[in-house]
Design a protein around this motif. Sequence first.
Motif, PDB file in Angstrom:
ATOM      1  N   TYR A   1     -86.588 102.296 -26.554  1.00 40.20           N
ATOM      2  CA  TYR A   1     -86.919 100.883 -26.633  1.00 40.20           C
ATOM      3  C   TYR A   1     -88.356 100.614 -27.067  1.00 40.20           C
ATOM      4  N   GLU A   2     -89.293 101.312 -26.517  1.00 43.11           N
ATOM      5  CA  GLU A   2     -90.698 101.069 -26.879  1.00 43.11           C
ATOM      6  C   GLU A   2     -90.925 101.364 -28.362  1.00 43.11           C
ATOM      7  N   GLN A   3     -90.287 102.392 -28.876  1.00 39.59           N
ATOM      8  CA  GLN A   3     -90.406 102.696 -30.304  1.00 39.59           C
ATOM      9  C   GLN A   3     -89.724 101.611 -31.133  1.00 39.59           C
TER      10      GLN A   3
ATOM     11  N   ALA B   1     -92.060  98.692 -31.333  1.00 36.23           N
ATOM     12  CA  ALA B   1     -93.135  98.974 -32.290  1.00 36.23           C
ATOM     13  C   ALA B   1     -92.638  98.805 -33.726  1.00 36.23           C
ATOM     14  N   ALA B   2     -91.417  99.237 -33.992  1.00 33.87           N
ATOM     15  CA  ALA B   2     -90.852  99.094 -35.337  1.00 33.87           C
ATOM     16  C   ALA B   2     -90.633  97.622 -35.679  1.00 33.87           C
ATOM     17  N   TYR B   3     -90.132  96.837 -34.726  1.00 31.40           N
ATOM     18  CA  TYR B   3     -89.950  95.407 -34.963  1.00 31.40           C
ATOM     19  C   TYR B   3     -91.296  94.718 -35.170  1.00 31.40           C
ATOM     20  N   ASP B   4     -92.294  95.115 -34.396  1.00 28.19           N
ATOM     21  CA  ASP B   4     -93.629  94.535 -34.570  1.00 28.19           C
ATOM     22  C   ASP B   4     -94.180  94.829 -35.962  1.00 28.19           C
ATOM     23  N   LYS B   5     -93.933  96.021 -36.446  1.00 24.17           N
ATOM     24  CA  LYS B   5     -94.390  96.380 -37.787  1.00 24.17           C
ATOM     25  C   LYS B   5     -93.674  95.535 -38.837  1.00 24.17           C
TER      26      LYS B   5
ATOM     27  N   TYR C   1     -83.981  91.062 -28.067  1.00 25.77           N
ATOM     28  CA  TYR C   1     -82.897  91.808 -27.421  1.00 25.77           C
ATOM     29  C   TYR C   1     -83.445  93.031 -26.679  1.00 25.77           C
ATOM     30  N   VAL C   2     -84.309  93.780 -27.334  1.00 25.70           N
ATOM     31  CA  VAL C   2     -84.872  94.982 -26.711  1.00 25.70           C
ATOM     32  C   VAL C   2     -85.705  94.603 -25.486  1.00 25.70           C
TER      33      VAL C   2
END
Length: 82
Positions: free
Chosen positions: A8-10, A13-17, A34-35
Amino acid sequence: MLLNSERYEQAIAAYDKAIALKPNFALAWHSKGYVLGELQRYEEAIASYDKAIALKPDDANIWFNRGNNLIYLQRYEAALTS
């Protein structure tokens, strides 16, 4: 997929990017919400859903998921009226 493997944390980070590259990417905001909900970070999830709704107000899935997070916070009236 990061979400399917519970990384989830990764995933966040991917969504933030993705959001940094394209701030009007409603699906990234929705997916991040959702995450965050899966992590029981409901207030943050709702904020992410609000961003997604601002970009795509006709997407029923975003509204549904936002409502679920309001229910988890026992904000029933808000879930019914939003």
